[in-house]
Write a protein that holds these residues in place. Structure first.
Motif, mmCIF file in Angstrom:
data_model
loop_
_atom_site.group_PDB
_atom_site.id
_atom_site.type_symbol
_atom_site.label_atom_id
_atom_site.label_comp_id
_atom_site.label_asym_id
_atom_site.label_seq_id
_atom_site.Cartn_x
_atom_site.Cartn_y
_atom_site.Cartn_z
ATOM 1 N N ALA A 300 0.813 -1.219 0.000
ATOM 2 C CA ALA A 300 0.000 0.000 0.000
ATOM 3 C C ALA A 300 0.845 1.268 0.000
ATOM 4 O O ALA A 300 0.319 2.361 0.235
ATOM 5 N N LEU A 304 -0.616 5.267 0.035
ATOM 6 C CA LEU A 304 -0.337 6.238 1.088
ATOM 7 C C LEU A 304 0.361 7.468 0.519
ATOM 8 O O LEU A 304 0.133 8.597 0.999
ATOM 9 N N LYS A 307 -2.301 9.607 -0.951
ATOM 10 C CA LYS A 307 -3.037 10.339 0.085
ATOM 11 C C LYS A 307 -2.292 11.612 0.484
ATOM 12 O O LYS A 307 -2.888 12.689 0.640
ATOM 13 N N THR A 321 -7.236 7.470 4.145
ATOM 14 C CA THR A 321 -7.081 6.133 3.564
ATOM 15 C C THR A 321 -8.421 5.443 3.386
ATOM 16 O O THR A 321 -8.656 4.768 2.376
#
Length: 494
Positions: A300, A304, A307, A321
């Motif tokens: 992930a 991230l 984001k 998230t």
């Protein structure tokens, strides 16, 4: 002057037929104003405040706190001058009440018309919310654990501030905390509050219960002291007692209902409200749905990073998230509509839904609830993030409207917030699937031909094997995983 008017429990909508009285805001002899909250009730969906549709003096309360009453049952009687009696206030004189169905339809008409009988927390006006804040401020400044109901002529205009005088009596705002203390025999007045403004919090009561459960000195073991797994207090050791007491407290708080001490050291917590609803729904899911679970570990790191990039580009969007995962789920369901479905067991049909109503699991003091974002497929990423924040706040404050807690077609469950890596989630009946997300942690991961530390998480998909086979379920989960690892895949399907 007419006789006392009887105010009955209004129809709460969404098929709800009963509610538990959590707390009376008034007592016999109090003078109430129109739209002043008089009682807080808890349904299987949420905790709401019921306002008085008439001004006058309370002459009788028909049920005590903790009592479960049916829709149409009397709540309280108010003695008011005839000229003050409302035309559509949901109040009838002491004469025989109309049939239950007429009473229910009467309240539905009032709610549709926007009358004063719309329940606080369910209404559409901002005035009710300001009255709720003023009432909370009055209770907080009253300095009483039971916080008697505010009088209409004495409502303060400001919320309580932090840093209350140290000699001020401890205050208990939450009915759950109050019931928990009462069940365990804890005097809240003797506690040192840890909340802002001298408010006693749940952890204060839990600490007091744990301390009271410890024996003053070790006692020798006796025959019959042995206890089976989970008996907690029956072990007779300090560690066992503390663990058992804490476990009982945890269940009592998250069940949203008070427990009654009895059977020795056991604490019994009735299944009521949200806890009972979820227990019935999950039990039915296990009985009726032949579920299967599949999972995959994903990198992930890129998600991230996306984001953070969004936060820098548009800080006001507040995209987290969970919002990104929600948007990925929506894209996946449009690609694999088999999972946005339910099963009609009576007609032996699979019912595929054309609209995506995305539910997400939220832990609150009253237990696990699943708020629903309707028509999530029509929202942008920023709109989804805003809806997630709003629904979460409503659920935790106990003011979520019933229509925002039902009707989901797919559920996203982020159990990683509890610090666990994976789970086999139970499908939220009558839905056909649920995606679970574990915590995101750094792990060694093969990336571009080298082993590096990457942000890794586990995705679990529980699905109803009646609506699809492993090919569709695996395809959906792989699509979600690809979007997490390479967010550009998501952009291609937005």
């Amino acid at each position: 002057m007419s006789g006392p008017a009887v105010f009955r429990l209004p129809d709460l909508g969404e098929g709800l037929t009963e509610a538990e009285i959590v707390e009376w805001k008034v007592a016999v002899g109090d003078v109430v104003a129109v739209d002043q909250p008089v009682v807080e009730v808890e349904t299987a969906k949420a905790a709401v405040e019921v306002p008085s549709p008439v001004a006058g003096t309370v002459t009788e309360l028909y049920a005590e706190a903790g009592t479960v009453v049916d829709v149409g049952a009397p709540l309280l009687a108010v003695s008011a001058p005839a000229e003050n009696a409302p035309v559509d206030g949901g109040v009838r004189d002491a004469a025989p009440a109309p049939p239950a169905e007429r009473m229910k339809e009467h309240y539905r008409e009032e709610e549709r018309a926007g009358s004063g009988n719309v329940l606080v927390g369910y209404g559409t006006g901002s005035a009710r919310r300001s009255r709720r804040a003023a009432r909370r401020a009055a209770r907080a400044s009253a300095g009483s654990p039971d916080a008697a109901a505010p009088r209409a002529e004495a409502l303060p205009t400001e919320a309580p501030r932090t840093g209350a005088p140290r000699d001020e009596a401890p205050r208990v705002i939450s009915p759950v905390v109050r019931r928990l203390a009462a069940a365990a025999g804890i005097d809240v007045g003797a506690l040192t509050p840890s909340g802002p403004g001298g408010v006693v919090l749940r952890r204060d009561v839990e600490s007091a219960i744990a301390a009271a459960s410890r024996p003053p000195e070790p006692r020798p073991a006796r025959a019959g002291d042995a206890a089976g797994p989970g008996d907690g207090p029956g072990t007779g050791t300090e560690a066992g007692v503390g663990a058992g007491a804490q476990d009982g407290v945890h269940n009592g708080v998250h069940g949203g209902g008070g427990g009654s001490a009895g059977d020795g050291d056991l604490i019994r917590v009735p299944l009521r409200g949200v806890r009972r609803t979820m227990a019935e729904r999950l039990s039915r899911s296990r009985r009726e749905i032949p579920e299967a679970t599949t999972w995959v570990e994903v990198d992930a790191t890129a998600l991230l990073r996306l984001k953070k990039d969004i936060a820098r580009a548009d800080p006001g969007a507040r995209v987290g998230t969970l919002a990104l995962l929600a948007r990925i789920c929506v894209a996946g369901l449009r690609r694999f509509p088999e999972l946005n479905a339910s099963v009609d067991a009576e007609r032996q049909e699979i019912v595929r839904k054309s609209r995506i109503h995305l539910g997400f699991a939220a832990q609150t003091e009253r237990g696990l609830v699943v708020p629903v974002i309707r028509d999530a497929h029509l929202m942008t990423l920023a709109e989804l993030a805003a809806a997630l924040g709003e629904r979460t706040a409503e659920a935790r404050e106990g003011r979520a409207a019933p229509e925002n807690l039902t009707g989901g077609t797919f559920t996203l469950n982020n159990y990683g917030v509890f610090g666990v890596d994976g789970s086999a989630p139970i499908i939220n009946h009558p839905e056909a699937a649920m995606l679970g997300v574990g915590r995101i942690v750094e792990r060694p991961w093969a990336h571009k031909g080298k082993v590096r530390l990457r942000k890794v998480t586990q995705l679990s998909l529980a699905f109803d094997h009646r609506v699809c086979d492993g090919s569709a379920a695996g395809g959906f989960l792989r699509f979600v995983a690809d979007c997490v690892e390479r967010p550009e895949v998501l952009v291609a399907h937005m």
